[in-house]
Design a protein around this motif. Structure first.
Motif, PDB file in Angstrom:
ATOM      1  N   ASP A 295      10.137   2.323 -10.086  1.00  0.00           N
ATOM      2  CA  ASP A 295       9.676   1.157 -10.819  1.00  0.00           C
ATOM      3  C   ASP A 295       9.463  -0.047  -9.922  1.00  0.00           C
ATOM      4  N   SER A 296      10.157  -0.120  -8.808  1.00  0.00           N
ATOM      5  CA  SER A 296       9.970  -1.289  -7.949  1.00  0.00           C
ATOM      6  C   SER A 296       8.588  -1.298  -7.324  1.00  0.00           C
TER       7      SER A 296
ATOM      8  N   LEU B 179      -4.094   3.444 -15.300  1.00  0.00           N
ATOM      9  CA  LEU B 179      -2.707   3.139 -15.634  1.00  0.00           C
ATOM     10  C   LEU B 179      -2.503   1.629 -15.679  1.00  0.00           C
ATOM     11  N   ARG B 180      -3.244   0.945 -14.819  1.00  0.00           N
ATOM     12  CA  ARG B 180      -3.112  -0.500 -14.736  1.00  0.00           C
ATOM     13  C   ARG B 180      -4.353  -1.055 -14.066  1.00  0.00           C
TER      14      ARG B 180
ATOM     15  N   GLN C 110      -7.938  -6.355  -3.112  1.00  0.00           N
ATOM     16  CA  GLN C 110      -6.977  -5.770  -4.042  1.00  0.00           C
ATOM     17  C   GLN C 110      -6.528  -4.414  -3.546  1.00  0.00           C
TER      18      GLN C 110
ATOM     19  N   LYS D   4      -1.048  -6.394   1.061  1.00  0.00           N
ATOM     20  CA  LYS D   4      -1.686  -7.429   0.239  1.00  0.00           C
ATOM     21  C   LYS D   4      -2.190  -8.577   1.103  1.00  0.00           C
TER      22      LYS D   4
ATOM     23  N   HIS E  41      -2.608  -3.638  -7.354  1.00  0.00           N
ATOM     24  CA  HIS E  41      -3.340  -4.340  -8.390  1.00  0.00           C
ATOM     25  C   HIS E  41      -3.819  -3.374  -9.460  1.00  0.00           C
TER      26      HIS E  41
ATOM     27  N   TYR F 248       3.636  -5.997   0.704  1.00  0.00           N
ATOM     28  CA  TYR F 248       3.189  -7.362   0.957  1.00  0.00           C
ATOM     29  C   TYR F 248       2.313  -7.461   2.188  1.00  0.00           C
TER      30      TYR F 248
ATOM     31  N   ARG G  85      14.020   0.266  -0.212  1.00  0.00           N
ATOM     32  CA  ARG G  85      13.216  -0.569  -1.101  1.00  0.00           C
ATOM     33  C   ARG G  85      12.732  -1.823  -0.398  1.00  0.00           C
TER      34      ARG G  85
ATOM     35  N   LYS H 154       5.897  -0.427  -8.901  1.00  0.00           N
ATOM     36  CA  LYS H 154       4.883  -0.689  -9.918  1.00  0.00           C
ATOM     37  C   LYS H 154       4.262  -2.064  -9.790  1.00  0.00           C
ATOM     38  N   CYS H 155       5.046  -3.031  -9.276  1.00  0.00           N
ATOM     39  CA  CYS H 155       4.535  -4.407  -9.219  1.00  0.00           C
ATOM     40  C   CYS H 155       3.649  -4.651  -8.013  1.00  0.00           C
TER      41      CYS H 155
ATOM     42  N   THR I 210       8.827  -2.793  -0.205  1.00  0.00           N
ATOM     43  CA  THR I 210       8.269  -4.083  -0.617  1.00  0.00           C
ATOM     44  C   THR I 210       7.564  -4.766   0.552  1.00  0.00           C
ATOM     45  N   SER I 211       8.155  -4.698   1.749  1.00  0.00           N
ATOM     46  CA  SER I 211       7.498  -5.338   2.907  1.00  0.00           C
ATOM     47  C   SER I 211       6.158  -4.699   3.187  1.00  0.00           C
TER      48      SER I 211
END
Lengths: 317, 255
Positions: free
Chosen positions: A276-277, A302-303, A108, A246, A283, A243, A235, A279-280, A239-240
């Protein structure tokens, strides 16, 4: 992505008839097959003279495509893998370990967010010194904040006083488990992560000391410069990166610790950077802050995948 | 001529027969917490919300209700007894939490049935111990009905969708399982990456380039084709970025 012409040696079914037929529909590589309608293609193949061969070719490409995705697993296999490989590593800081129910989890991404001087790097160094006793650690440093003296101090606090030589040997062994790389832009980080991926692919399966912790201090200094309002590249790169981290965490059983800064939000409250992008992607997200003028720190969730947000704790470093 | 015209007027089936047929082929799937929404097999549902608004949790609850059996060894679990497929594009699925929730549902149903009989405290504890191997067996049975895959980019996702038809056929023939629920976590996960894929001009005119529109169209087409042959209820989540007025409450609890 492989061009069909290059695949002929391995799969003789994909001969020139098949390739010419595909070319007439604008398909030149396996990737093109993914965005084309294969049922329509099969229908066209029916009407063609050498329909049998074409259909064999299409079936062959489908089996190549079947190798391009991850394997399907059922719930029991997932659970087995989680119980066997995805352990929890204690950070060595009591307050955080209690809050998280053990520590940070392998597989994670855990993000530490906080304003300047809120103890984020200190938490990372403490965790690195703890994990490095038995496993290897990779520290990606973007702001020259890695401090070997601090790691030696943390290690010195916890080992039993024995002979100076034994102490030295222990220090040497643990410090040699930590590798620190300085990266100052995102492409250098991608480079290091891809090298890490190839290295781990060879290492997995062999015994001995395995890498189990990856620290990125800090990811916001690499990505924030790219996030302008006009281009989408920033962005996409963000994102890349997420991932790739992850994938490394899950497939090679690493715990990943990421540091992020805060920016000003509405009403004077600070909020995590990267928007915000982002945030996803992680984990778990932990918010750190420091009581002014003392060594007391606050951490709140926070999460988290299994705990309610808002739970808080205090710790001392 | 006359016979042809008459052939037009002969009925295929009565309305009642049609209703029976449609309700068996495409039944209503009432999965909590959306059990008040009349969702049928063949519908596609999108759950939209900002980050951390329990969208994935709804998917997990729906999956658990789907994989639990209706009735097993005398205890009613209220499930559907079908398989569920989960395509994880967000790559944040926590299987330990999933198994906890499943165990919790199993215990709840088991305890619910025993308390109806009116046992004493000691009796119910003894019964709990007796039920333990059955619960574990049921747990294993349900977990095997949950099929999971993760995709790290759009090409893996498209590869999964294109080969899904054959996989479902194989599952049906070999294991005799029917998949009635397809869950996609975060259908917009690769939005930025695909949008950022540069579409430099390719050398041939009729070649499709790899950008957001083509990828999205391919995904939609594959899912539509799949639903024709394997009717399933599709539930997809999407994380959206809401305007500023919703984000002020975020850190007030911490400060």
């Amino acid at each position: 992505m492989a061009r069909l012409a290059n695949l002929e040696t391995e799969y003789p079914v994909l001969d020139s008839t098949v390739r010419n037929f595909c070319a007439s529909h604008g398909i030149f590589s396996v990737e093109d097959f993914l965005i084309h309608d294969l049922y329509m293609l099969a229908a066209f193949a029916e009407q063609n003279n050498s329909s049998e061969r074409l259909k064999e070719g299409i079936a062959q490409v489908l089996s190549i495509i079947d190798d391009m995705h991850q394997p399907w697993l059922n719930g029991m296999e997932l659970l087995e893998d989680a119980k066997r490989n995805k352990h929890v590593f204690p950070t060595g800081i009591q307050g955080i370990d209690l809050l998280l129910g053990g520590g940070i989890r392998v597989g994670q991404l855990t993000e530490l967010v906080g304003p300047s001087s809120s103890g984020k790097t200190q938490v990372c160094l403490r965790t690195a010194s703890n994990v490095a006793r038995n496993h290897m650690v990779l520290y990606l440093d973007t702001g020259n904040s890695f401090s070997p003296q601090r790691i030696a101090y943390f290690l010195g606090k916890t080992i039993n006083p024995s002979s100076a030589q034994a102490k030295n040997q222990f220090l040497q062994k643990v410090m040699s488990n930590i590798s620190c790389h300085s990266v100052f832009d995102i492409f250098a980080m991608f480079d290091v992560l891809h090298q890490l991926e190839s290295y781990l692919r060879c290492q997995d399966g062999r015994g001995g000391c395995q890498m189990r912790l990856l620290i990125v201090d800090s990811i916001s200094s690499l990505i924030s410069p790219l996030l302008g309002s006009s281009s989408t590249q920033g962005r996409a790169l963000m994102t890349s990166t997420g991932y790739l981290l992850k994938k490394l965490a899950h497939q090679h059983n690493l715990a990943v610790l990421i540091i992020n800064h805060t920016v000003g939000g509405e009403g004077g409250y600070s909020k995590p950077a990267l928007g915000d992008s982002w945030k996803c992607i992680p984990h778990s997200r932990l918010f750190l802050s420091c009581d002014r003028g003392s060594n007391n720190y606050n951490v709140s969730i926070l999460r988290h995948p299994s705990m309610a947000s808002g739970k808080a704790a205090r710790f001392v470093i | 001529m006359g016979s042809h015209a008459k052939a037009w007027l002969v009925e295929d089936e009565s309305a009642r027969e049609m209703l029976d047929r449609v309700l068996t082929e495409r039944p209503f799937l009432l999965l909590p917490p959306l059990h008040r929404v009349p969702l049928r097999v063949g519908n596609v549902v999108e759950l939209v919300g900002p980050s951390s608004s329990s969208k994935t949790h709804i998917l997990i609850q729906a999956a658990i209700t789907c994989i639990l059996p209706k009735l097993w060894k005398g205890v009613s679990y209220g499930g559907l007894g079908h398989s569920a497929m989960f395509i994880d594009l967000d790559c944040r699925f926590d299987v330990l939490r999933f198994s906890e929730l499943l165990n919790h549902r199993i215990m709840e149903a088991a305890n619910g049935s025993s308390s109806k009989v009116g046992c004493h405290q000691k009796d119910s504890e003894a019964q709990f111990e007796r039920m333990k191997p059955y619960n574990e067996e049921l747990f294993a049975l349900c977990m095997k009905r949950f099929l999971y895959i993760r995709c790290y980019d759009s090409s893996e996702f498209l590869a999964t969708l294109k080969t899904l038809h054959y996989r479902l056929q194989k599952e049906r023939e070999v294991h005799g399982v029917n998949v009635h629920l397809l869950l996609i976590d975060s259908i917009g996960a690769f939005h930025w990456v695909d949008r950022g894929s540069s579409s430099f001009p390719l050398e041939y005119d009729n070649r499709k380039s790899w950008h957001l529109q083509n990828v999205s169209e391919a995904v939609v087409q594959e899912i539509r084709r799949l639903l024709l042959v394997h009717p399933m209820l599709v539930m997809a989540t999407k994380a959206v970025v809401l305007g500023n007025k919703y984000s002020t409450n975020e850190l007030t609890c911490l400060l």
